[in-house]
Design a protein around this motif. Structure first.
Motif, PDB file in Angstrom:
ATOM      1  N   UNK A 163      23.605  16.333  48.502  1.00  0.00           N
ATOM      2  CA  UNK A 163      23.948  15.354  47.474  1.00  0.00           C
ATOM      3  C   UNK A 163      24.942  14.323  48.009  1.00  0.00           C
ATOM      4  N   UNK A 164      25.962  14.775  48.715  1.00  0.00           N
ATOM      5  CA  UNK A 164      26.985  13.852  49.232  1.00  0.00           C
ATOM      6  C   UNK A 164      26.342  12.819  50.154  1.00  0.00           C
ATOM      7  N   UNK A 182      21.754  14.245  29.559  1.00  0.00           N
ATOM      8  CA  UNK A 182      20.436  13.705  29.886  1.00  0.00           C
ATOM      9  C   UNK A 182      19.654  14.530  30.880  1.00  0.00           C
ATOM     10  N   UNK A 183      20.102  15.781  31.135  1.00  0.00           N
ATOM     11  CA  UNK A 183      19.410  16.673  32.088  1.00  0.00           C
ATOM     12  C   UNK A 183      19.267  16.015  33.458  1.00  0.00           C
ATOM     13  N   UNK A 184      20.294  15.284  33.887  1.00  0.00           N
ATOM     14  CA  UNK A 184      20.295  14.675  35.208  1.00  0.00           C
ATOM     15  C   UNK A 184      20.453  15.762  36.272  1.00  0.00           C
ATOM     16  N   UNK A 235      29.349  17.144  40.354  1.00  0.00           N
ATOM     17  CA  UNK A 235      29.670  18.269  39.488  1.00  0.00           C
ATOM     18  C   UNK A 235      28.461  19.150  39.220  1.00  0.00           C
ATOM     19  N   UNK A 236      27.308  18.539  38.982  1.00  0.00           N
ATOM     20  CA  UNK A 236      26.086  19.304  38.713  1.00  0.00           C
ATOM     21  C   UNK A 236      25.673  20.110  39.941  1.00  0.00           C
ATOM     22  N   UNK A 237      25.788  19.525  41.126  1.00  0.00           N
ATOM     23  CA  UNK A 237      25.464  20.273  42.354  1.00  0.00           C
ATOM     24  C   UNK A 237      26.405  21.447  42.544  1.00  0.00           C
ATOM     25  N   UNK A 238      27.676  21.251  42.241  1.00  0.00           N
ATOM     26  CA  UNK A 238      28.638  22.352  42.360  1.00  0.00           C
ATOM     27  C   UNK A 238      28.307  23.476  41.378  1.00  0.00           C
ATOM     28  N   UNK A 239      27.972  23.114  40.150  1.00  0.00           N
ATOM     29  CA  UNK A 239      27.620  24.121  39.144  1.00  0.00           C
ATOM     30  C   UNK A 239      26.375  24.885  39.566  1.00  0.00           C
ATOM     31  N   UNK A 240      25.355  24.151  40.028  1.00  0.00           N
ATOM     32  CA  UNK A 240      24.072  24.766  40.369  1.00  0.00           C
ATOM     33  C   UNK A 240      24.155  25.634  41.620  1.00  0.00           C
TER      34      UNK A 240
END
Length: 306
Positions: A136-137, A197-199, A204-209
């Motif tokens: 992602x980065x 929006x289910x992005x 943050x989303x990558x860290x959570x996942x």
């Protein structure tokens, strides 16, 4: 945006105000061109988002091809039937009228990469693929257009930096730090909208996942990472100032290089405060006031044809 929404929302989005803080002391015609290009970028980002949400793969593919073509030959795309393509071509022509062929070619190369990164985002969103943190980065450095915004520092300074300066590790370190901070702070402020929006594209989303941490933990981690880039910049800034001092040898060429380098560095520093200000002033991130936290109220959102 329909005319009534332009009247109601455009000024509050603060898009041109943002660029005025990014490129301080640029000539009026330059800051105007960069501001219009930046505004275009936000509109393009929203079009891309809506195409992904509604599965308009053919429409996105056509737009992608036309943007590549307009970047290679902006003069012949000024009257394109798609206003987004025509506006892009017009912006590129204005940006290309200042520094010369080598800078223009570099900008074009960097923006071709941005278009392709947006295409990767489109694929990821249609397949529900959340990139790993590292992937992602790297992708974000293209979708945020790190290299493009750094190129535009030279336009604002009216000085094309030699390759040896631009590629110097400390100059690259300072530029990357300013852009990473900006992208990651944007992720922090965009996180509520993008979760709603289910992005799949947000640090943050990558860290959570992929790191299996809580939302609160992800927010704290993004804050820490963004803050670390301020420290990184301040360390690199000292070294780049030494480079400017060494360049200023009393010759016209050396003094011009030193002045150009100082202005580029000064405006890298300005990215930090401008990004912070923008995200707390622009209506783009006030999701708590929206009826639908996933969709900004200023966007017209017909499903259209896929």
């Amino acid at each position: 945006m329909p005319a009534d929404k332009v009247a109601e929302y455009a000024d509050a989005l603060c898009y041109t105000d943002l660029v005025a803080g990014y490129y301080v002391d640029a000539p009026d015609e330059v800051v105007s061109a960069i501001a219009d290009f930046s505004t275009w970028f936000f509109v393009w980002d929203d079009r891309h988002d809506r195409d992904a949400v509604h599965g308009r793969a053919d429409a996105w593919r056509t737009l992608r091809e036309h943007l590549h073509a307009a970047l290679d030959d902006p003069e012949s795309h000024g009257d394109h039937h798609d206003p987004l393509v025509a506006a892009f071509a017009e912006c590129v022509q204005r940006l290309f009228s200042h520094l010369g062929p080598a800078w223009n070619a570099r900008f074009a190369r960097h923006f071709h990469a941005v278009i392709e990164a947006y295409d990767q985002e489109f694929t990821n969103r249609r397949t529900g693929t959340v990139p790993t943190v590292g992937a992602y980065i790297e992708l974000r450095r293209h979708t945020f257009a790190h290299h493009v915004w750094l190129d535009l520092l030279e336009l604002a300074a009216d000085h094309e930096l030699p390759d040896a300066v631009r590629n110097h590790p400390e100059y690259r370190r300072a530029g990357l730090a300013s852009q990473d901070f900006s992208a990651w702070y944007n992720d922090l402020c965009s996180l509520p909208k993008e979760i709603a929006g289910d992005e799949v594209h947000n640090l943050g989303i990558s860290l959570i996942q992929h790191e299996k941490i809580s939302l609160e933990g992800a927010v704290a981690e993004v804050r820490l990472r963004a803050a670390s880039r301020i420290t990184e910049f301040l360390e690199a800034e000292r070294e780049v100032l030494r480079m400017a001092e060494e360049a200023e040898d009393g010759t016209h060429e050396g003094d011009a290089l030193g002045a150009g380098l100082r202005m580029c560095l000064f405006n890298m520093r300005n990215w930090f405060s401008s990004v912070y200000w923008f995200h707390h002033e622009s209506g783009r991130y006030r999701v708590d006031t929206w009826d639908d936290r996933s969709t900004p109220p200023y966007i017209s959102d017909p499903a259209g044809d896929a």
